[in-house]
Design an enzyme around this catalytic site. Sequence first.
Site, PDB file in Angstrom:
ATOM      1  N   HIS A 200       0.740  -1.151   0.059  1.00 26.57           N
ATOM      2  CA  HIS A 200      -0.005   0.140  -0.098  1.00 26.57           C
ATOM      3  C   HIS A 200       0.941   1.223   0.182  1.00 26.57           C
ATOM      4  CE1 HIS A 200      -3.639   2.312   1.020  1.00 26.57           C
ATOM      5  NE2 HIS A 200      -2.470   3.113   1.767  1.00 26.57           N
ATOM      6  N   GLU A 201       1.927   1.331   0.872  1.00 26.90           N
ATOM      7  CA  GLU A 201       2.795   2.488   0.955  1.00 26.90           C
ATOM      8  C   GLU A 201       3.618   2.713  -0.228  1.00 26.90           C
ATOM      9  OE1 GLU A 201       1.919   4.706   3.045  1.00 26.90           O
ATOM     10  OE2 GLU A 201       0.626   3.579   4.303  1.00 26.90           O
TER      11      GLU A 201
ATOM     12  N   HIS B  44       1.931   4.528  -2.800  1.00 24.29           N
ATOM     13  CA  HIS B  44       1.912   6.142  -2.523  1.00 24.29           C
ATOM     14  C   HIS B  44       3.239   6.428  -3.043  1.00 24.29           C
ATOM     15  CE1 HIS B  44      -1.796   6.665  -0.334  1.00 24.29           C
ATOM     16  NE2 HIS B  44      -1.737   5.965   0.625  1.00 24.29           N
TER      17      HIS B  44
ATOM     18  N   GLU C 186      -4.628   7.836  -2.867  1.00 23.04           N
ATOM     19  CA  GLU C 186      -5.261   6.597  -2.328  1.00 23.04           C
ATOM     20  C   GLU C 186      -5.304   5.598  -3.493  1.00 23.04           C
ATOM     21  OE1 GLU C 186      -4.565   6.727   0.823  1.00 23.04           O
ATOM     22  OE2 GLU C 186      -5.508   4.545   1.188  1.00 23.04           O
TER      23      GLU C 186
HETATM   24 ZN    ZN Z   1      -2.896   5.106   2.155  1.00 21.90          ZN
END
Ligand code: ZN
Length: 528
Positions: A266-267, A270, A296
Amino acid sequence: MSVSVEEGLALLKRRLVEINDVRSAGAVLGWDQATHMPIGGAASRARQRATLSRLAHQKATDAELGCLLDTLHSQRQGVLEPDSSLVRVARRDFEKASKVPAGFVERASAHQSQSYAAWTRAREENDFAAMVPYLTKSVELSREYAEFFAPFEHVCDPLINEADEGMTVAEIRRIFSELRPALIDMTREIDDQARLDNSCLKGMFNEDQQIAFGLLVVEKIGYDLSRGRLDKTVHPFSTRFSSGDVRITTRVRTDEISESFFSTLHEAGHALYEQGVSEELDGTSLGRGASAGLHESQARLWENIVGRSYPFWEYWYPVLQNRFPGSYADVSLDGFYAAINRVERSLIRTDADEVTYNLHIMMRFDLELEMLEGRLNVKDLPEAWRARMCEDLGIEPETNREGCLQDVHWYAGHIGGAFQGYTIGNVLGAQFYETALQAHPDIPQQLQRGDYSQLLDWLRTEVHQHGRRYQPNELIVRATGKPLHVAPYLKYLCEKFDALYSLPVSKDRSDQLVTVQSNGALPTTGGG
Ligand code: ZN
């Protein structure tokens, strides 16, 4: 001020880079605080960060900067891209920052620090009553903040605009009202099915090996480790200091394997966005991701659409088995795939699966609007929370710790603007992926081979490189040909979870969606 356009632009960039440097220095201090700082550094670190924020705010609202921007704006015919976008965005940032008095910024940030400290204790002790005065003041401060941007249609609009520029309560209500009934239906249908077994995710997993596996995967996807690094932290995050230094963190549990892996992924999503912003924009107002929802969308696309897909694990599962032979020698790929996609009505947002996650978000969004509108008293929040959990998910928390005290957002910032971006991101991630797939239909076959180049290239070209050059809504239309809409996301969820759970009505819903899509936008159902 009599300067040529070239001189003016050079002067502007020098000023913007300086503001950016002060903010980046603050970000380095924040990263250090969350990763390596000894506990004794807390008090001086809070002061150091506050000093840097104040300096940055002073520079960002300096009247000379305003004059320079006005001059450049009046000369805009002679300014080429991307500088003309820079002038436009920098001017908007300046006007926005100038509307908020320095005194308010200081008052609000002092309150937020105190509220955060009180919340860490109150959450531990399950003591919501202790938070009522803090939360009441946060609601007041949030309303006061909104008033600086009057007139507005809804008091939350300025707070939303802060994170997701161009979005409004009315627009988000429209999107949510299309999603919510479908997601509630799906959750009910799935609940009637036998639950998928996820016991293979639990056991004993070496911390270093978990981190090494996560790092191996994100590097293969395209996260450039010569311009980034991964560290351990309590709450995972990503942070950008410059285009050459975009870092991520993860949290590791030794009794469960999926949390650390998916938060790393997830990170990294980003971070891929930030590493992909065109280098020529670095240090200026354009040199970062365009909104919370867009950010997101990148994180969720890699975490869920790619990272929880079958083709992705066709490549990685043998590697995982090899690295954790004691745990996975006897578990099939199908069994593992089912485990990481298990749907469950749960109390905690951050543990929620892809089907129920957005219900947690919509609930928070509606409750914060009610508090801002004065329709919900802060002291009645726990009751309202339980009622809504019951209505949407059919379960309710026994403690406020598992209820309205669980998320930091309301206790360390404004009320309003902090939650909608998660669901916008889920919806947008599917919209981007669908468009990328139309351009490159063999992406799933590439995922099977551990090749992410076409997908990443598409995202780089259509989304990442532009930074803040376009308004979020404009960027979405440029990239996908349509404004934000829920059809691709619902179609994605229906197809995926129908295959996993054989949903009785998902076929009808998919057909319906295809019809709706071919007519253009989804029907508008209005606020509510
Ligand atoms: Zn996030």
